[in-house]
Structure formats: C-alpha cells, structure tokens
Design a protein around this motif. Structure first.
Motif, PDB file in Angstrom:
ATOM      1  N   LEU A 184      -8.964 -12.896  -2.600  1.00  0.00           N
ATOM      2  CA  LEU A 184      -8.819 -11.670  -1.974  1.00  0.00           C
ATOM      3  C   LEU A 184      -8.706 -11.897  -0.567  1.00  0.00           C
ATOM      4  CD1 LEU A 184      -8.183  -8.503  -2.203  1.00  0.00           C
ATOM      5  CD2 LEU A 184     -10.724  -7.986  -2.275  1.00  0.00           C
ATOM      6  N   VAL A 185      -7.695 -11.318   0.124  1.00  0.00           N
ATOM      7  CA  VAL A 185      -7.430 -11.553   1.310  1.00  0.00           C
ATOM      8  C   VAL A 185      -7.329 -10.025   2.212  1.00  0.00           C
ATOM      9  CG1 VAL A 185      -6.178 -12.254   3.543  1.00  0.00           C
ATOM     10  CG2 VAL A 185      -6.524 -13.811   1.427  1.00  0.00           C
ATOM     11  N   ALA A 186      -8.046  -9.473   2.909  1.00  0.00           N
ATOM     12  CA  ALA A 186      -8.308  -7.910   3.209  1.00  0.00           C
ATOM     13  C   ALA A 186      -6.992  -7.528   3.942  1.00  0.00           C
ATOM     14  CB  ALA A 186      -9.365  -7.889   4.170  1.00  0.00           C
ATOM     15  N   HIS A 187      -5.912  -8.300   4.517  1.00  0.00           N
ATOM     16  CA  HIS A 187      -4.761  -7.836   5.067  1.00  0.00           C
ATOM     17  C   HIS A 187      -3.899  -9.024   5.285  1.00  0.00           C
ATOM     18  CE1 HIS A 187      -2.246  -5.872   7.869  1.00  0.00           C
ATOM     19  NE2 HIS A 187      -2.537  -4.884   7.587  1.00  0.00           N
ATOM     20  N   ALA A 193       0.746  -1.128   0.013  1.00  0.00           N
ATOM     21  CA  ALA A 193      -0.055  -0.029  -0.102  1.00  0.00           C
ATOM     22  C   ALA A 193       0.754   1.191  -0.042  1.00  0.00           C
ATOM     23  CB  ALA A 193      -0.991   0.044   1.269  1.00  0.00           C
ATOM     24  N   CYS A 194       0.337   2.215  -0.731  1.00  0.00           N
ATOM     25  CA  CYS A 194       1.130   3.360  -0.864  1.00  0.00           C
ATOM     26  C   CYS A 194       1.430   4.055   0.594  1.00  0.00           C
ATOM     27  CB  CYS A 194       0.459   4.736  -1.523  1.00  0.00           C
ATOM     28  SG  CYS A 194       0.289   4.212  -3.383  1.00  0.00           S
ATOM     29  N   HIS A 195       0.671   4.065   1.474  1.00  0.00           N
ATOM     30  CA  HIS A 195       0.607   4.609   2.679  1.00  0.00           C
ATOM     31  C   HIS A 195       1.541   3.850   3.630  1.00  0.00           C
ATOM     32  CE1 HIS A 195      -2.939   7.633   2.591  1.00  0.00           C
ATOM     33  NE2 HIS A 195      -1.806   8.019   1.801  1.00  0.00           N
ATOM     34  N   ALA A 196       1.782   2.730   3.128  1.00  0.00           N
ATOM     35  CA  ALA A 196       2.582   1.560   4.116  1.00  0.00           C
ATOM     36  C   ALA A 196       4.203   2.012   3.483  1.00  0.00           C
ATOM     37  CB  ALA A 196       2.581   0.235   3.830  1.00  0.00           C
ATOM     38  N   GLN A 226      -0.461  -7.049 -12.929  1.00  0.00           N
ATOM     39  CA  GLN A 226       0.709  -7.834 -12.082  1.00  0.00           C
ATOM     40  C   GLN A 226       0.235  -8.670 -11.329  1.00  0.00           C
ATOM     41  OE1 GLN A 226       3.572  -5.012 -10.487  1.00  0.00           O
ATOM     42  NE2 GLN A 226       4.701  -6.604  -9.656  1.00  0.00           N
ATOM     43  N   ALA A 227      -0.765  -8.606 -10.629  1.00  0.00           N
ATOM     44  CA  ALA A 227      -1.476  -9.420  -9.650  1.00  0.00           C
ATOM     45  C   ALA A 227      -1.865 -10.848 -10.224  1.00  0.00           C
ATOM     46  CB  ALA A 227      -2.472  -8.758  -8.933  1.00  0.00           C
ATOM     47  N   ALA A 228      -2.648 -10.366 -11.583  1.00  0.00           N
ATOM     48  CA  ALA A 228      -3.227 -11.335 -12.254  1.00  0.00           C
ATOM     49  C   ALA A 228      -2.168 -12.429 -13.009  1.00  0.00           C
ATOM     50  CB  ALA A 228      -4.265 -10.853 -13.329  1.00  0.00           C
ATOM     51  N   LYS A 229      -1.092 -11.682 -13.341  1.00  0.00           N
ATOM     52  CA  LYS A 229      -0.103 -12.667 -13.762  1.00  0.00           C
ATOM     53  C   LYS A 229       0.918 -13.243 -12.987  1.00  0.00           C
ATOM     54  CE  LYS A 229       0.144  -9.998 -18.152  1.00  0.00           C
ATOM     55  NZ  LYS A 229       0.947  -9.158 -19.151  1.00  0.00           N
ATOM     56  N   SER A 230       0.693 -12.996 -11.478  1.00  0.00           N
ATOM     57  CA  SER A 230       1.577 -13.536 -10.490  1.00  0.00           C
ATOM     58  C   SER A 230       1.592 -15.207 -10.276  1.00  0.00           C
ATOM     59  CB  SER A 230       1.313 -12.892  -9.237  1.00  0.00           C
ATOM     60  OG  SER A 230       0.046 -13.384  -8.673  1.00  0.00           O
ATOM     61  N   GLY A 231       0.464 -15.767 -10.823  1.00  0.00           N
ATOM     62  CA  GLY A 231       0.000 -17.119 -10.674  1.00  0.00           C
ATOM     63  C   GLY A 231      -0.058 -17.512  -9.078  1.00  0.00           C
ATOM     64  N   LYS A 232      -0.520 -16.531  -8.295  1.00  0.00           N
ATOM     65  CA  LYS A 232      -0.615 -16.648  -6.655  1.00  0.00           C
ATOM     66  C   LYS A 232      -2.018 -17.040  -6.600  1.00  0.00           C
ATOM     67  CE  LYS A 232       4.047 -15.901  -6.316  1.00  0.00           C
ATOM     68  NZ  LYS A 232       4.706 -16.794  -6.079  1.00  0.00           N
ATOM     69  N   GLN A 233      -2.088 -17.902  -5.534  1.00  0.00           N
ATOM     70  CA  GLN A 233      -3.562 -17.994  -5.183  1.00  0.00           C
ATOM     71  C   GLN A 233      -4.267 -16.963  -4.270  1.00  0.00           C
ATOM     72  OE1 GLN A 233      -3.857 -21.813  -3.029  1.00  0.00           O
ATOM     73  NE2 GLN A 233      -5.887 -20.995  -2.006  1.00  0.00           N
ATOM     74  N   PHE A 234      -3.481 -16.156  -3.583  1.00  0.00           N
ATOM     75  CA  PHE A 234      -4.018 -15.124  -2.777  1.00  0.00           C
ATOM     76  C   PHE A 234      -3.577 -13.989  -3.290  1.00  0.00           C
ATOM     77  CE2 PHE A 234      -3.545 -18.777   0.201  1.00  0.00           C
ATOM     78  CZ  PHE A 234      -4.640 -18.892   0.406  1.00  0.00           C
ATOM     79  N   LEU A 235      -4.466 -13.057  -3.021  1.00  0.00           N
ATOM     80  CA  LEU A 235      -4.143 -11.275  -3.260  1.00  0.00           C
ATOM     81  C   LEU A 235      -4.400 -10.547  -2.235  1.00  0.00           C
ATOM     82  CD1 LEU A 235      -3.428  -8.568  -4.905  1.00  0.00           C
ATOM     83  CD2 LEU A 235      -6.016  -8.762  -5.668  1.00  0.00           C
ATOM     84  N   ALA A 236      -3.166  -9.821  -1.673  1.00  0.00           N
ATOM     85  CA  ALA A 236      -3.499  -9.403  -0.266  1.00  0.00           C
ATOM     86  C   ALA A 236      -2.965  -7.803  -0.285  1.00  0.00           C
ATOM     87  CB  ALA A 236      -2.908  -9.925   0.901  1.00  0.00           C
ATOM     88  N   SER A 237      -3.504  -7.009   0.530  1.00  0.00           N
ATOM     89  CA  SER A 237      -2.856  -5.650   0.475  1.00  0.00           C
ATOM     90  C   SER A 237      -2.923  -5.108   1.980  1.00  0.00           C
ATOM     91  CB  SER A 237      -3.692  -4.483  -0.322  1.00  0.00           C
ATOM     92  OG  SER A 237      -3.079  -3.498  -0.422  1.00  0.00           O
ATOM     93  N   GLU A 238      -1.903  -4.557   2.382  1.00  0.00           N
ATOM     94  CA  GLU A 238      -2.098  -3.972   3.735  1.00  0.00           C
ATOM     95  C   GLU A 238      -3.095  -2.854   3.786  1.00  0.00           C
ATOM     96  OE1 GLU A 238       2.607  -3.374   4.350  1.00  0.00           O
ATOM     97  OE2 GLU A 238       1.748  -3.102   2.371  1.00  0.00           O
ATOM     98  N   CYS A 239      -3.627  -2.259   2.706  1.00  0.00           N
ATOM     99  CA  CYS A 239      -4.644  -1.340   2.550  1.00  0.00           C
ATOM    100  C   CYS A 239      -6.006  -2.247   2.179  1.00  0.00           C
ATOM    101  CB  CYS A 239      -4.499  -0.124   1.607  1.00  0.00           C
ATOM    102  SG  CYS A 239      -6.157   0.803   1.395  1.00  0.00           S
ATOM    103  N   PRO A 240      -6.795  -2.536   2.881  1.00  0.00           N
ATOM    104  CA  PRO A 240      -7.886  -3.184   2.380  1.00  0.00           C
ATOM    105  C   PRO A 240      -8.826  -2.600   1.484  1.00  0.00           C
ATOM    106  CG  PRO A 240      -8.113  -3.190   4.982  1.00  0.00           C
ATOM    107  CD  PRO A 240      -7.013  -2.181   4.429  1.00  0.00           C
ATOM    108  N   LEU A 241      -8.939  -1.373   1.246  1.00  0.00           N
ATOM    109  CA  LEU A 241      -9.679  -0.692   0.267  1.00  0.00           C
ATOM    110  C   LEU A 241      -8.847  -0.828  -1.009  1.00  0.00           C
ATOM    111  CD1 LEU A 241     -10.608   2.671   1.842  1.00  0.00           C
ATOM    112  CD2 LEU A 241     -12.082   0.883   1.475  1.00  0.00           C
ATOM    113  N   ALA A 242      -7.515  -0.749  -1.128  1.00  0.00           N
ATOM    114  CA  ALA A 242      -6.776  -0.812  -2.361  1.00  0.00           C
ATOM    115  C   ALA A 242      -6.865  -2.461  -2.881  1.00  0.00           C
ATOM    116  CB  ALA A 242      -5.319  -0.766  -1.839  1.00  0.00           C
ATOM    117  N   GLY A 243      -6.900  -3.429  -1.863  1.00  0.00           N
ATOM    118  CA  GLY A 243      -7.032  -4.765  -2.311  1.00  0.00           C
ATOM    119  C   GLY A 243      -8.396  -4.886  -2.960  1.00  0.00           C
ATOM    120  N   THR A 244      -9.523  -4.433  -2.283  1.00  0.00           N
ATOM    121  CA  THR A 244     -10.922  -4.610  -3.197  1.00  0.00           C
ATOM    122  C   THR A 244     -10.749  -3.936  -4.326  1.00  0.00           C
ATOM    123  OG1 THR A 244     -11.732  -4.572  -1.144  1.00  0.00           O
ATOM    124  CG2 THR A 244     -13.331  -4.027  -2.925  1.00  0.00           C
TER     125      THR A 244
END
Length: 448
Positions: free
Chosen positions: A433-436, A340-343, A397-415
C-alpha cells in the motif's frame, strides 16, 4: 421529454441561506420528487448503500411505489450518503441542465442541514468532536506515539473503549499522527529547485490539508520534491481545514466560515503569481467546486477556485505544457491505482493514472469503483462493515490486478481497500500500500 441528457452536468449554487432550503414541507416535497425519479430509474443501485436502502423501502411498501413510504423512513437513505458525488458525476441522466434537475448529494446535504437546525440529526457530541481535525491533529501530535498505540486495531485494551466513547468501529484502521507536521517540516527542509527543468519559473503554494499536515507529511514532502525536480518553487501554506468533515454533517455555515478564512489567506499568494496546489482530492474538490457553490458571490473564493489544482492534475499540466523533467527510473511490479471518488468528481479526467504513466515502463491498472470509505462515515460502528461491502468489488479488482503496489489519491480510501483485500476469501496476494501516487513518482526520481 428527453430520456436523460448528453450535455455536461452543471451544478446550481446552494441556496442554503434561504429559509425555504430547510423548510420541512418544501424539503419533503423535493425528497419525494427526487426519490420517485430515482425509484423509476435505478441506475445507481450499485454505487453506495443509499440507493439500495431507498429501493428496498419502495419495494416493501404496499403499493410498491413511493406514495406509501413514510417520510420518517427516509433518514437511513440520507445517512448512507457519503457525498462522493459519483451518482451526480457518472450515473444520473437527470442532472442539470436536464429539466428534472436532480442533485442527489446536495439534496442529502440539505436534509442534514435541516436536521441540524431542528436538533434531530442524531449526531452526538463525540461525532462532532471528530470533525475538529486541526485541534485533534495538534493535540494528538503532542502525544503521537501514545495516540498511535491506542488507535492500533490489535490494541484490545483501548479500541473497545474508543469505540464506546466515539462510535468508531474497533476494527477500522485509523490514520496515524506525526509529532512533526508537514508545515513545520517544510520550514527546515526546502528542496533545491532544478533550474534546468522545463517548468523552471513556476511557483506553487501547496495547500497542506489537515491529513497531510498531521497524519502523513511524507505525501507533502514527496510532492514538494517532485515539483522542485521539475523546476517549481514551492511554499507550504495551511490556514486551516477545508471543512469537508463539517460538510458531511450538514454544517454549511461552518464550511462557509472556513472558506472565507482560507480564501483570504491564499489571496496574497495568488496575487504573487503562485498556483494553488491541494494535496488530497477531497480538499481540492472543496476549494474548486463546493466553496463557490456555497459562497457564489465571494470574489476571493471564486479566484481561489480558478487558481487551484489537484497535485496529480498539476504534475500532468507541467508535463503537457513544459515537459516532465528527466531522471525517473522504472518501478518494477506495476501499480493498481484507485481513482478516488473526489478526484473523479473534479471532472478533470484520470489525472492520477496519467501522472503515473509519465514514469518509464509504468504498468498501471485503474480501479474506478468506490472504496466504500466515504470520509469519516466508513469508520463508524454500524457503517464499517457496510463500507467494506461497498468497497469489495474494488478490493477484489486490486487483488486480481497482479500489481506490486496499491495506491489511491485518497489515502483513507487506500487504507480501507487494503483492509478489504485482507478480508477476501482464498489466497490473497501481497500488495504494498502506497498512500498517494505522488510518493511513487518521488520514488521513481530517487527522492523518497
């Protein structure tokens, strides 16, 4: 004269109580000074929409220079700034201590304060009410099922009405509300502290934040459970919102009032030896950096800033100093982690990624591009599509990562990123999507 600076950026206090801060002529002169430097540099062309708007203005002028751009045309540049601080922290070579002394985000904040005083901001009654997160959270929590039904993007009955009344784009996903806040949950759900953990003896007061308190108490519960497993006794404290929503609208005086109130309420916990742990990065940024710049002479604010950790920063601090408690199991599939930008603006390093890599066998790919959300900015009609455009590289970048989970320290950014992924062309992979990221660590411990 130097071309850029190799020294760490420093930030000057906001002289917001000085009449010169909002003086129209002095403000315009500073805008022109800074914009002219930005036009000559253009390193920030791909950060957000402020800079393309500025450069387009200059390029469309008769001379191709700033001198032919009208001051009245600056407003769209200011309105597009989300106060993410990425230009200041990651791109601009001319921030203090460089002699050019550029602070683009705080100049945008100065403009908004001046607009607010002059009554020309264009921020209407409904937009101001959206910043009242504590009041809104309490009221919506009383009727949470109805509020959540009405805010669903596929609700063709209520979302057009909500758009008309508040200016929130009908296509933007909105946070859900909980009838039981994190503060109320914490009173009856105190996790047992692991006395065998290396960090046993630490004490932390968790600053709940308005988002965790009203919208996603599971983040707070996960943080509390992980810390308890690592021997940290926790209390949940929430004197009120940090004021980031008001800061976005230039209401610095209101932010200062909130800072004084929260700092005074947190002082006894600091006196008792508690670390202060903020559960979302925007709030951590406010407590650690923005408040001391707004109230540089307030001892309580300064002491709170020195005692505050972001939750990911705090877990990594435990791991480095005492060692992390054993018992985590590997989570298959890997994680695409959006920083997250604010992180990032907290200048603490990629602590979210460091924390996740404490898990055994963790496969973490890091996304260091802005999600485009920008707090309340990205959900507003007229901004939402732009926000998706800004966040498209991160979503791709997230879609091409091949990972099962997407997380962000900012829950709004993740959504917001999840919505961006859903709009990508071609076959879009399933990604949870995992909120944090603290929720993933709790899951690895078997706590969630």
């Amino acid at each position: 004269m130097r071309e850029g600076s190799l020294e760490a950026p420093t930030r000057h206090p906001l002289d917001w109580q000085n009449p010169d801060f909002t003086d129209p002529e002095k403000l315009d002169a500073e805008l022109r000074r800074v914009f002219d430097i930005c036009h000559g540099c253009r390193r920030c062309f791909n950060l957000c929409d402020s800079f393309p708007r500025l450069f387009d203005l200059v390029d469309a002028s008769p001379t191709g220079e700033l001198d032919e751009v009208k001051s009245a045309d600056f407003k769209p540049v200011v309105d597009a700034c989300t106060l993410c601080d990425m230009c200041y922290m990651t791109k601009c070579p001319y921030v203090p201590p460089h002699e050019f002394n550029l602070d683009f985000p705080h100049l945008m904040l100065r403009y908004r304060m001046a607009e607010r005083q002059a009554g020309t901001s264009g921020v209407g009654f409904a937009a101001r009410q959206l910043t009242e997160t504590d009041r809104n959270g309490k009221l919506a929590g009383i009727v949470a099922p109805i509020a959540n039904w009405a805010s669903k993007t596929d609700n063709t009955l209520t979302r057009p009405l909500l758009e008309k009344a508040t200016g929130i784009d009908r296509a933007a996903d909105l946070p859900k509300f909980h009838g039981r806040t994190f503060v109320s949950r914490a009173k009856g759900e105190v996790p047992a502290v692991n006395a065998e953990a290396p960090a046993f003896g630490r004490k932390a007061a968790l600053y709940a934040t308005c988002f965790v308190n009203y919208n996603n108490p599971d983040i707070g519960a996960a943080a509390r459970a992980v810390l308890a497993r690592n021997g940290v006794a926790t209390e949940v404290v929430y004197p009120g919102c940090c004021g980031m929503p008001q800061l976005e609208q230039g209401d610095i005086a209101r932010v200062a009032d909130k800072a004084r109130k929260v700092a005074a309420a947190m002082k006894p916990w600091i006196d008792q030896g508690h670390d202060i742990v903020a559960l979302t990065p925007s709030c951590a940024l406010m407590l650690k950096f923005e408040w001391p710049l707004i109230l540089p002479g307030d001892a309580d604010v300064r002491r709170l800033a020195d005692a505050t950790f972001d939750i990911t920063e705090y877990v990594v601090d435990i791991a480095r100093k005492e060692g992390i408690a054993p018992g985590m199991q590997a989570l298959p599939g890997g994680v695409a982690l959006h920083l997250a930008c604010h992180a990032r603006a907290q200048n603490m390093g990629a602590k979210g990624a460091e924390m996740l890599r404490l898990m055994p066998g963790a496969a973490v790919s890091v996304i260091e591009r802005c999600s485009g959300h920008g707090g309340s900015w990205g959900v507003m009609k007229g901004n939402f599509e732009t926000a998706l455009k800004v966040g498209k590289p991160a979503a791709r970048q997230a879609a091409k990562s091949g990972k099962q989970f997407l997380a962000s320290e900012c829950p709004l950014a993740g959504t917001h990123l999840k919505q961006g992924i859903e709009r990508l062309e071609g076959d879009v992979p399933e990604i949870e999507l995992v909120a944090h990221p603290i929720l993933l660590m709790a899951r690895a411990y078997g706590l969630a």
